[in-house]
Scaffold this motif. Structure first.
Motif, short mmCIF file in Angstrom:
data_model
loop_
_atom_site.label_atom_id
_atom_site.label_comp_id
_atom_site.label_asym_id
_atom_site.label_seq_id
_atom_site.Cartn_x
_atom_site.Cartn_y
_atom_site.Cartn_z
N VAL A 2 0.72 -1.27 -0.10
CA VAL A 2 0.02 -0.03 0.02
C VAL A 2 0.79 1.29 -0.05
O VAL A 2 0.87 2.18 0.94
CB VAL A 2 -1.07 0.12 1.14
N SER A 3 1.91 1.38 -0.89
CA SER A 3 2.77 2.30 -0.97
C SER A 3 2.16 3.74 -1.84
O SER A 3 1.00 3.92 -1.80
CB SER A 3 4.00 1.88 -1.55
N THR A 91 -6.81 -5.32 0.38
CA THR A 91 -7.49 -4.21 -0.88
C THR A 91 -8.84 -3.86 -0.20
O THR A 91 -8.90 -2.64 -0.51
CB THR A 91 -7.53 -5.30 -1.94
N ILE A 92 -9.79 -4.68 0.26
CA ILE A 92 -10.93 -4.35 0.82
C ILE A 92 -10.80 -3.23 1.89
O ILE A 92 -11.44 -2.30 2.06
CB ILE A 92 -11.91 -5.58 1.26
N GLY A 93 -9.78 -3.46 2.88
CA GLY A 93 -9.36 -2.42 3.90
C GLY A 93 -9.31 -1.15 3.63
O GLY A 93 -9.68 -0.05 3.94
N PRO A 107 -10.70 -6.37 -9.62
CA PRO A 107 -9.50 -6.99 -10.59
C PRO A 107 -8.17 -7.42 -9.51
O PRO A 107 -7.38 -8.31 -9.89
CB PRO A 107 -9.13 -5.78 -11.20
N TYR A 108 -7.95 -6.52 -8.47
CA TYR A 108 -6.77 -6.84 -7.77
C TYR A 108 -6.97 -8.08 -6.79
O TYR A 108 -6.01 -9.05 -7.05
CB TYR A 108 -6.72 -5.71 -6.48
N ILE A 109 -8.34 -8.52 -6.37
CA ILE A 109 -8.62 -9.75 -5.84
C ILE A 109 -8.43 -10.84 -6.69
O ILE A 109 -7.85 -11.99 -6.41
CB ILE A 109 -10.02 -9.84 -5.29
N GLY A 110 -8.81 -10.85 -7.97
CA GLY A 110 -8.52 -11.77 -8.83
C GLY A 110 -7.00 -12.03 -9.10
O GLY A 110 -6.75 -13.14 -9.33
N ALA A 111 -6.25 -11.05 -9.39
CA ALA A 111 -4.92 -11.32 -9.42
C ALA A 111 -4.26 -11.70 -8.16
O ALA A 111 -3.41 -12.66 -8.45
CB ALA A 111 -4.20 -9.78 -9.70
N ALA A 243 -10.65 -6.54 8.39
CA ALA A 243 -10.28 -5.35 7.39
C ALA A 243 -11.31 -4.19 7.44
O ALA A 243 -10.69 -3.27 7.56
CB ALA A 243 -9.98 -5.85 6.00
N ALA A 244 -12.65 -4.69 7.42
CA ALA A 244 -13.66 -3.33 7.38
C ALA A 244 -13.71 -2.77 8.76
O ALA A 244 -13.69 -1.74 8.85
CB ALA A 244 -14.90 -3.97 7.16
#
Length: 259
Positions: A2-3, A91-93, A107-111, A243-244
């Protein structure tokens, strides 16, 4: 993790062209591959405690370090491209925290899942070339999958697994959001994140074999016996809920105070 590429979403006026979505997705897949290959690979091939007949064993501390070091390596290698999530819960967080565009979540979760599955598939190929019965034994024991009850390393039940995964994922995401804040020193973020993941594994390997990452859990279930898939829901639901929760806490603690 997360940069800078993630923090740019907070500043739409930034005119510098960042990496394309395709480049980010490749980076996420590669980073998740490193995480699963390094951490799960150590759990599969070197996790036994060292003794006179097993000089290569690294034990709980070694596996915990392997996951932490894998995140450090991936974050330094790819964090500048994709933000270095390598984890659907992260990603969700960061999206719920308002620091990542919602349109890129899927897309991020799929990758991430693709990278994790690729890593576990390579590990499975390696395991098939092991001593007689090695692959079958690895599958029967869960292929380093997460579990509770009879499949918890320490015999912990469902409630303990849910609380552990929720709380530790929340802690992990809070650390990530904190050390990648625009007022933090970004060069040290991967180290802080990797050390946090190491600590999380030291705490929770005995409870659930540590997930805090649905992509990691999905990757290992594919090569485990049937019990692992029946318990997978815990290691998807609890990390996402954690995460939420972390995002909600972050929004409260980082809110601007009235002057």
């Amino acid at each position: 993790m997360v940069s800078r590429s993630t923090r740019k979403a907070e500043n739409p006026k930034n005119s510098e062209a960042g990496p394309s979505l395709a480049a980010k997705l490749v980076a996420e897949a590669l980073g998740t591959f490193i995480l699963v290959f390094g951490g799960v690979g150590t759990a599969l091939f070197a996790a036994k405690f060292p003794d006179s007949s097993n000089s290569l064993g690294v034990g709980l501390v070694g596996v915990s370090l392997a996951f932490g070091l894998s995140v450090v390596a991936g974050a330094y290698a790819f964090g500048h491209v994709s933000g270095g999530h390598f984890n659907p819960a992260v990603t969700i967080g960061v999206a719920v925290a308002g620091r990542f565009p919602a349109k890129d979540i899927a897309p991020y979760i799929g990758a991430q899942i693709a990278g994790g599955v690729a890593a576990s598939s390579v590990l499975a190929a390696i395991a098939t070339g092991g001593p007689d019965g090695f692959f079958a034994a690895a599958r029967a024991s869960g292929f380093a999958s997460n579990g509770f009850g009879d499949h918890s390393p320490g015999g912990f039940g469902l409630a303990s697994a849910l609380v552990t995964e929720l709380v530790l994922t929340a802690v992990f995401v809070l650390v990530i959001l904190g050390v990648t804040h625009k007022r933090a020193a970004p060069g040290f973020a991967p180290l802080a994140i990797g050390l946090s993941l190491t600590l999380i594994h030291l705490i929770s390997i005995p409870v659930t074999n540590t997930s805090v990452n649905p992509a990691r859990s999905i990757a290992t279930v594919l090569y485990a016996d049937g019990w692992a898939s029946s318990q997978l829901w815990v290691f998807i639901v609890a990390p996402i809920a954690g995460a939420a929760l972390a995002a909600a806490v972050y929004r409260i603690t980082s809110a601007r105070q009235p002057s």
